[in-house]
Design a protein around this motif. Structure first.
Motif, mmCIF file in Angstrom:
data_model
loop_
_atom_site.group_PDB
_atom_site.id
_atom_site.type_symbol
_atom_site.label_atom_id
_atom_site.label_comp_id
_atom_site.label_asym_id
_atom_site.label_seq_id
_atom_site.Cartn_x
_atom_site.Cartn_y
_atom_site.Cartn_z
ATOM 1 N N LYS A 71 7.542 35.137 -20.951
ATOM 2 C CA LYS A 71 7.261 36.329 -20.143
ATOM 3 C C LYS A 71 6.110 36.098 -19.176
ATOM 4 O O LYS A 71 6.154 36.505 -18.027
ATOM 5 N N ASP A 72 5.044 35.451 -19.646
ATOM 6 C CA ASP A 72 3.845 35.270 -18.836
ATOM 7 C C ASP A 72 3.591 33.773 -18.636
ATOM 8 O O ASP A 72 2.962 33.121 -19.480
ATOM 9 N N TYR A 96 10.261 36.162 -10.052
ATOM 10 C CA TYR A 96 9.859 35.460 -11.269
ATOM 11 C C TYR A 96 9.008 34.264 -10.868
ATOM 12 O O TYR A 96 8.868 33.940 -9.692
ATOM 13 N N SER A 113 9.802 32.652 -16.066
ATOM 14 C CA SER A 113 9.944 34.063 -16.423
ATOM 15 C C SER A 113 11.227 34.656 -15.844
ATOM 16 O O SER A 113 11.425 35.864 -15.880
#
Length: 119
Positions: A71-72, A96, A113
């Motif tokens: 996600k990060d 992303y 991401s």
């Protein structure tokens, strides 16, 4: 149907197994008298099979890149660097971001991401 396993050919079985265990949380599975080392995904991802490379091939010669969904990306890259894995620049594209690195056998890897981008 789903993708269950990916084979990486390498001359550095132990080093590559430790790399994916340390940086991506795979469990290392060895079966007696089997030359293949299986890296078991923790969750719903695909497993990686480490297969001894034949003498005529060079490390990193196969054109495959493993992409790990995170996600990060920035946070993951910072945490990875503390454990000894340095990613290149973080690239941003179409909602992303991603960053690239190499494993000990010179295979391309990426964290991205994209799986979490709004589409």
């Amino acid at each position: 149907m789903q993708l269950g396993r990916i084979i990486i050919y390498t001359k550095k079985l132990e080093e590559v197994a430790d790399f994916y265990r340390t940086h991506f949380g795979f469990e290392v599975l060895r079966v007696e008298d089997d030359r293949i080392v299986e890296l078991v995904a923790q969750g719903s991802g695909s497993n990686i099979l480490l297969h001894p490379m034949s003498a005529g091939r060079r490390e990193g010669q196969t054109l495959v890149k493993l992409v790990f969904d995170v996600k990060d990306v920035e946070r993951f890259c910072r945490a990875s660097e503390k454990r000894g894995l340095k990613f290149g620049s973080i690239h941003r594209a179409d909602g992303y971001c991603f960053a690239n690195a190499k494993d000990p056998a010179k295979n391309s890897i990426s964290v991205s991401s994209r799986a979490f981008a709004r589409r």
